[in-house]
Scaffold this motif. Structure first.
Motif, PDB file in Angstrom:
ATOM      1  N   GLY A   6       0.794  -1.215   0.000  1.00  0.00           N
ATOM      2  CA  GLY A   6       0.000   0.000   0.000  1.00  0.00           C
ATOM      3  C   GLY A   6       0.829   1.269   0.000  1.00  0.00           C
ATOM      4  O   GLY A   6       2.053   1.240   0.013  1.00  0.00           O
ATOM      5  N   THR A  10      -4.069   3.849  -0.614  1.00  0.00           N
ATOM      6  CA  THR A  10      -4.663   2.534  -0.846  1.00  0.00           C
ATOM      7  C   THR A  10      -3.818   1.456  -0.186  1.00  0.00           C
ATOM      8  O   THR A  10      -2.591   1.533  -0.186  1.00  0.00           O
ATOM      9  N   LEU A  12      -3.700  -2.993   0.231  1.00  0.00           N
ATOM     10  CA  LEU A  12      -4.225  -4.301  -0.130  1.00  0.00           C
ATOM     11  C   LEU A  12      -3.664  -5.319   0.849  1.00  0.00           C
ATOM     12  O   LEU A  12      -2.446  -5.415   1.033  1.00  0.00           O
ATOM     13  N   MET A  14      -3.840  -9.420   1.963  1.00  0.00           N
ATOM     14  CA  MET A  14      -4.273 -10.774   1.610  1.00  0.00           C
ATOM     15  C   MET A  14      -3.920 -11.683   2.776  1.00  0.00           C
ATOM     16  O   MET A  14      -2.807 -11.638   3.293  1.00  0.00           O
ATOM     17  N   ALA A  28      -9.120 -11.279   0.887  1.00  0.00           N
ATOM     18  CA  ALA A  28      -8.349 -10.069   0.591  1.00  0.00           C
ATOM     19  C   ALA A  28      -9.214  -8.853   0.884  1.00  0.00           C
ATOM     20  O   ALA A  28     -10.438  -8.901   0.760  1.00  0.00           O
ATOM     21  N   GLU A  29      -8.561  -7.774   1.276  1.00  0.00           N
ATOM     22  CA  GLU A  29      -9.236  -6.500   1.499  1.00  0.00           C
ATOM     23  C   GLU A  29      -8.456  -5.409   0.785  1.00  0.00           C
ATOM     24  O   GLU A  29      -7.234  -5.369   0.851  1.00  0.00           O
ATOM     25  N   CYS A  30      -9.188  -4.538   0.134  1.00  0.00           N
ATOM     26  CA  CYS A  30      -8.584  -3.371  -0.484  1.00  0.00           C
ATOM     27  C   CYS A  30      -9.237  -2.150   0.160  1.00  0.00           C
ATOM     28  O   CYS A  30     -10.459  -1.989   0.085  1.00  0.00           O
ATOM     29  N   ASN A  41     -13.888   0.116   1.956  1.00  0.00           N
ATOM     30  CA  ASN A  41     -13.263  -1.185   2.163  1.00  0.00           C
ATOM     31  C   ASN A  41     -13.969  -2.195   1.263  1.00  0.00           C
ATOM     32  O   ASN A  41     -15.176  -2.375   1.367  1.00  0.00           O
TER      33      ASN A  41
END
Length: 63
Positions: A6, A10, A12, A14, A28-30, A41
């Protein structure tokens, strides 16, 4: 945690979630950050381990 990347706007993440129904469920989250706060989110996960758990439960349920 599998990986994390990131910058100031932003990130990311996992990871491999471990739950009671699924011992291994990749996810996963972004996240979007604005003024130091998460403003969005997006969460993605592999539903297959949970579906397999439901199938096993149904197969062993009394009829």
């Amino acid at each position: 945690m599998v990986a994390a990347f990131g910058d100031e706007r932003t990130a990311l993440l996992m990871y491999d979630a471990e739950t009671i129904p699924a011992k291994s469920a990749p996810a996963a989250e972004c996240v979007t950050v604005r003024d130091g706060k998460i403003v969005y989110n997006r969460f993605i996960f592999d539903r297959l381990p949970f579906e397999e758990f439901r199938r096993r439960q149904a197969a062993h349920a009394p009829r």
